[in-house]
Motif scaffolding. Structure first.
Motif, PDB file in Angstrom:
ATOM      1  N   ASP A  62       0.831  -1.209   0.000  1.00  0.00           N
ATOM      2  CA  ASP A  62       0.000   0.000   0.000  1.00  0.00           C
ATOM      3  C   ASP A  62       0.862   1.254   0.000  1.00  0.00           C
ATOM      4  N   GLN A  63       1.964   1.223   0.740  1.00  0.00           N
ATOM      5  CA  GLN A  63       2.847   2.383   0.801  1.00  0.00           C
ATOM      6  C   GLN A  63       3.553   2.617  -0.531  1.00  0.00           C
ATOM      7  N   VAL A  64       3.971   1.537  -1.170  1.00  0.00           N
ATOM      8  CA  VAL A  64       4.603   1.663  -2.487  1.00  0.00           C
ATOM      9  C   VAL A  64       3.618   2.250  -3.493  1.00  0.00           C
ATOM     10  N   ALA A  65       2.371   1.776  -3.447  1.00  0.00           N
ATOM     11  CA  ALA A  65       1.348   2.296  -4.349  1.00  0.00           C
ATOM     12  C   ALA A  65       1.107   3.784  -4.106  1.00  0.00           C
ATOM     13  N   GLN A  66       1.086   4.187  -2.838  1.00  0.00           N
ATOM     14  CA  GLN A  66       0.903   5.596  -2.512  1.00  0.00           C
ATOM     15  C   GLN A  66       2.085   6.424  -3.010  1.00  0.00           C
ATOM     16  N   TRP A  67       3.277   5.906  -2.830  1.00  0.00           N
ATOM     17  CA  TRP A  67       4.477   6.598  -3.290  1.00  0.00           C
ATOM     18  C   TRP A  67       4.464   6.773  -4.801  1.00  0.00           C
ATOM     19  N   LEU A  68       4.063   5.711  -5.508  1.00  0.00           N
ATOM     20  CA  LEU A  68       3.979   5.801  -6.960  1.00  0.00           C
ATOM     21  C   LEU A  68       2.920   6.822  -7.379  1.00  0.00           C
ATOM     22  N   SER A  69       1.791   6.817  -6.686  1.00  0.00           N
ATOM     23  CA  SER A  69       0.742   7.790  -6.995  1.00  0.00           C
ATOM     24  C   SER A  69       1.246   9.217  -6.830  1.00  0.00           C
ATOM     25  N   ASP A  70       2.021   9.440  -5.788  1.00  0.00           N
ATOM     26  CA  ASP A  70       2.528  10.783  -5.506  1.00  0.00           C
ATOM     27  C   ASP A  70       3.503  11.281  -6.565  1.00  0.00           C
ATOM     28  N   LEU A  71       4.088  10.372  -7.333  1.00  0.00           N
ATOM     29  CA  LEU A  71       4.970  10.796  -8.419  1.00  0.00           C
ATOM     30  C   LEU A  71       4.206  11.575  -9.482  1.00  0.00           C
ATOM     31  N   GLY A  72       2.879  11.438  -9.487  1.00  0.00           N
ATOM     32  CA  GLY A  72       2.069  12.160 -10.448  1.00  0.00           C
ATOM     33  C   GLY A  72       1.655  13.538  -9.992  1.00  0.00           C
ATOM     34  N   ASN A  73       2.045  13.953  -8.793  1.00  0.00           N
ATOM     35  CA  ASN A  73       1.771  15.312  -8.340  1.00  0.00           C
ATOM     36  C   ASN A  73       2.564  16.313  -9.177  1.00  0.00           C
ATOM     37  N   ALA A  74       2.052  17.542  -9.261  1.00  0.00           N
ATOM     38  CA  ALA A  74       2.778  18.584  -9.998  1.00  0.00           C
ATOM     39  C   ALA A  74       4.189  18.755  -9.449  1.00  0.00           C
ATOM     40  N   VAL A  75       4.308  18.652  -8.132  1.00  0.00           N
ATOM     41  CA  VAL A  75       5.624  18.563  -7.479  1.00  0.00           C
ATOM     42  C   VAL A  75       5.710  17.142  -6.933  1.00  0.00           C
ATOM     43  N   PRO A  76       6.574  16.308  -7.489  1.00  0.00           N
ATOM     44  CA  PRO A  76       7.868  16.617  -8.129  1.00  0.00           C
ATOM     45  C   PRO A  76       7.902  16.583  -9.662  1.00  0.00           C
ATOM     46  N   ALA A  77       6.783  16.268 -10.333  1.00  0.00           N
ATOM     47  CA  ALA A  77       6.865  15.981 -11.765  1.00  0.00           C
ATOM     48  C   ALA A  77       7.322  17.180 -12.592  1.00  0.00           C
ATOM     49  N   VAL A  78       6.711  18.338 -12.393  1.00  0.00           N
ATOM     50  CA  VAL A  78       7.056  19.497 -13.221  1.00  0.00           C
ATOM     51  C   VAL A  78       8.483  19.992 -12.944  1.00  0.00           C
ATOM     52  N   PRO A  79       8.914  20.135 -11.676  1.00  0.00           N
ATOM     53  CA  PRO A  79      10.325  20.494 -11.465  1.00  0.00           C
ATOM     54  C   PRO A  79      11.293  19.489 -12.084  1.00  0.00           C
ATOM     55  N   ALA A  80      10.948  18.197 -12.039  1.00  0.00           N
ATOM     56  CA  ALA A  80      11.817  17.199 -12.663  1.00  0.00           C
ATOM     57  C   ALA A  80      11.896  17.416 -14.169  1.00  0.00           C
ATOM     58  N   LEU A  81      10.771  17.748 -14.788  1.00  0.00           N
ATOM     59  CA  LEU A  81      10.750  18.021 -16.226  1.00  0.00           C
ATOM     60  C   LEU A  81      11.620  19.232 -16.569  1.00  0.00           C
ATOM     61  N   LEU A  82      11.443  20.317 -15.842  1.00  0.00           N
ATOM     62  CA  LEU A  82      12.228  21.523 -16.121  1.00  0.00           C
ATOM     63  C   LEU A  82      13.708  21.293 -15.841  1.00  0.00           C
ATOM     64  N   GLY A  83      14.004  20.541 -14.783  1.00  0.00           N
ATOM     65  CA  GLY A  83      15.390  20.223 -14.483  1.00  0.00           C
ATOM     66  C   GLY A  83      16.014  19.353 -15.565  1.00  0.00           C
ATOM     67  N   ALA A  84      15.228  18.414 -16.100  1.00  0.00           N
ATOM     68  CA  ALA A  84      15.731  17.568 -17.183  1.00  0.00           C
ATOM     69  C   ALA A  84      16.019  18.385 -18.425  1.00  0.00           C
ATOM     70  N   GLY A  85      15.156  19.375 -18.705  1.00  0.00           N
ATOM     71  CA  GLY A  85      15.406  20.244 -19.851  1.00  0.00           C
ATOM     72  C   GLY A  85      16.699  21.019 -19.697  1.00  0.00           C
ATOM     73  N   ALA A  86      16.919  21.563 -18.486  1.00  0.00           N
ATOM     74  CA  ALA A  86      18.156  22.308 -18.235  1.00  0.00           C
ATOM     75  C   ALA A  86      19.379  21.395 -18.326  1.00  0.00           C
ATOM     76  N   LEU A  87      19.280  20.196 -17.766  1.00  0.00           N
ATOM     77  CA  LEU A  87      20.396  19.247 -17.817  1.00  0.00           C
ATOM     78  C   LEU A  87      20.713  18.849 -19.255  1.00  0.00           C
ATOM     79  N   ALA A  88      19.670  18.589 -20.042  1.00  0.00           N
ATOM     80  CA  ALA A  88      19.888  18.199 -21.439  1.00  0.00           C
ATOM     81  C   ALA A  88      20.551  19.323 -22.223  1.00  0.00           C
ATOM     82  N   ALA A  89      20.131  20.565 -21.974  1.00  0.00           N
ATOM     83  CA  ALA A  89      20.747  21.705 -22.670  1.00  0.00           C
ATOM     84  C   ALA A  89      22.208  21.857 -22.279  1.00  0.00           C
TER      85      ALA A  89
END
Length: 223
Positions: A62-89
């Protein structure tokens, strides 16, 4: 394994993939809008998951499922996306690639696309969640799953951008891990009873269409 990955990559690049995703998304959306018989799949999946959750009675799962669900929150998903863009550049600039700056605006536009794609659809379908509680006047619906779409688009686009700066083997590993994470977020949402199965399936399909188009538009990673 290399041959298998090459075959899978060739299949994924086919126009049959977005066509199938579009048909699937259209069919599911039609059924949700008209309360069609396909919604019975949602009820069967929910019943099966509830049975497994009850009989396994695993707090760790149940805890793993909750943790996975939380990966879909705007935080951390959007900061991770923007950070990946900066890293790739940064990585592209180090090796002297043309248009090394391109990942930054791509990441920003992808972050903007998430609410533009999801929020109008949620407002239009106004689908109640698994518990069946009527929506409040100011509340968005559950279809499509915003957490699934956010996770798959944010981490998927990030993986596409960073992957184009990596060696082929590392790129493939990154793509595989990202795909598993996207599947895991959807599975976690269903396990925790946060979303219907079709909500998640629509989120996967929507993200898949965007990622397919972006992967075809971005410069080839080996150039």
């Amino acid at each position: 394994m290399e041959r298998g990955y090459a075959l899978a990559a060739r299949a994924a690049s086919s126009v049959a993939v977005p066509a199938a995703l579009a048909v699937l998304l259209g069919a599911v959306s039609w059924q949700v809008a008209d309360t069609g018989p396909l919604l019975g799949v949602d009820r069967r999946v929910r019943t099966t998951v509830a049975y497994l959750r009850h009989h396994l009675h695993s707090p760790a799962l149940d805890q793993v499922a909750q943790w996975l669900s939380d990966l879909g929150n705007a935080v951390p998903a959007v900061p991770a996306l923007l950070g990946a863009g900066a890293l790739a550049a940064w990585r592209a600039r180090r090796v002297g690639r043309r248009r090394w700056w391109l990942p930054v605006p791509v990441a920003a536009l992808a972050a903007l696309a998430i609410p533009l794609l999801v929020i109008p659809a949620k407002a239009y379908f106004a689908r109640p969640g698994p518990f069946g509680i009527p929506l409040a006047p100011d509340q968005l619906g559950w279809y499509p799953s915003g957490h699934t779409s956010t996770a798959c688009i944010a981490y998927g686009v990030g993986a596409l951008l960073v992957g184009r700066t990596l060696a082929r083997r590392a790129r493939r590993q990154l793509h595989a891990v990202t795909a598993l994470a996207g599947l895991g977020v959807g599975a976690g949402l269903i396990w925790c009873d946060y979303h219907w199965f079709l909500d998640v399936l629509a989120g996967w399909s929507l993200a898949g269409l965007l990622l397919w188009g972006l992967s075809r538009w971005l410069p080839h990673p080996d150039r």
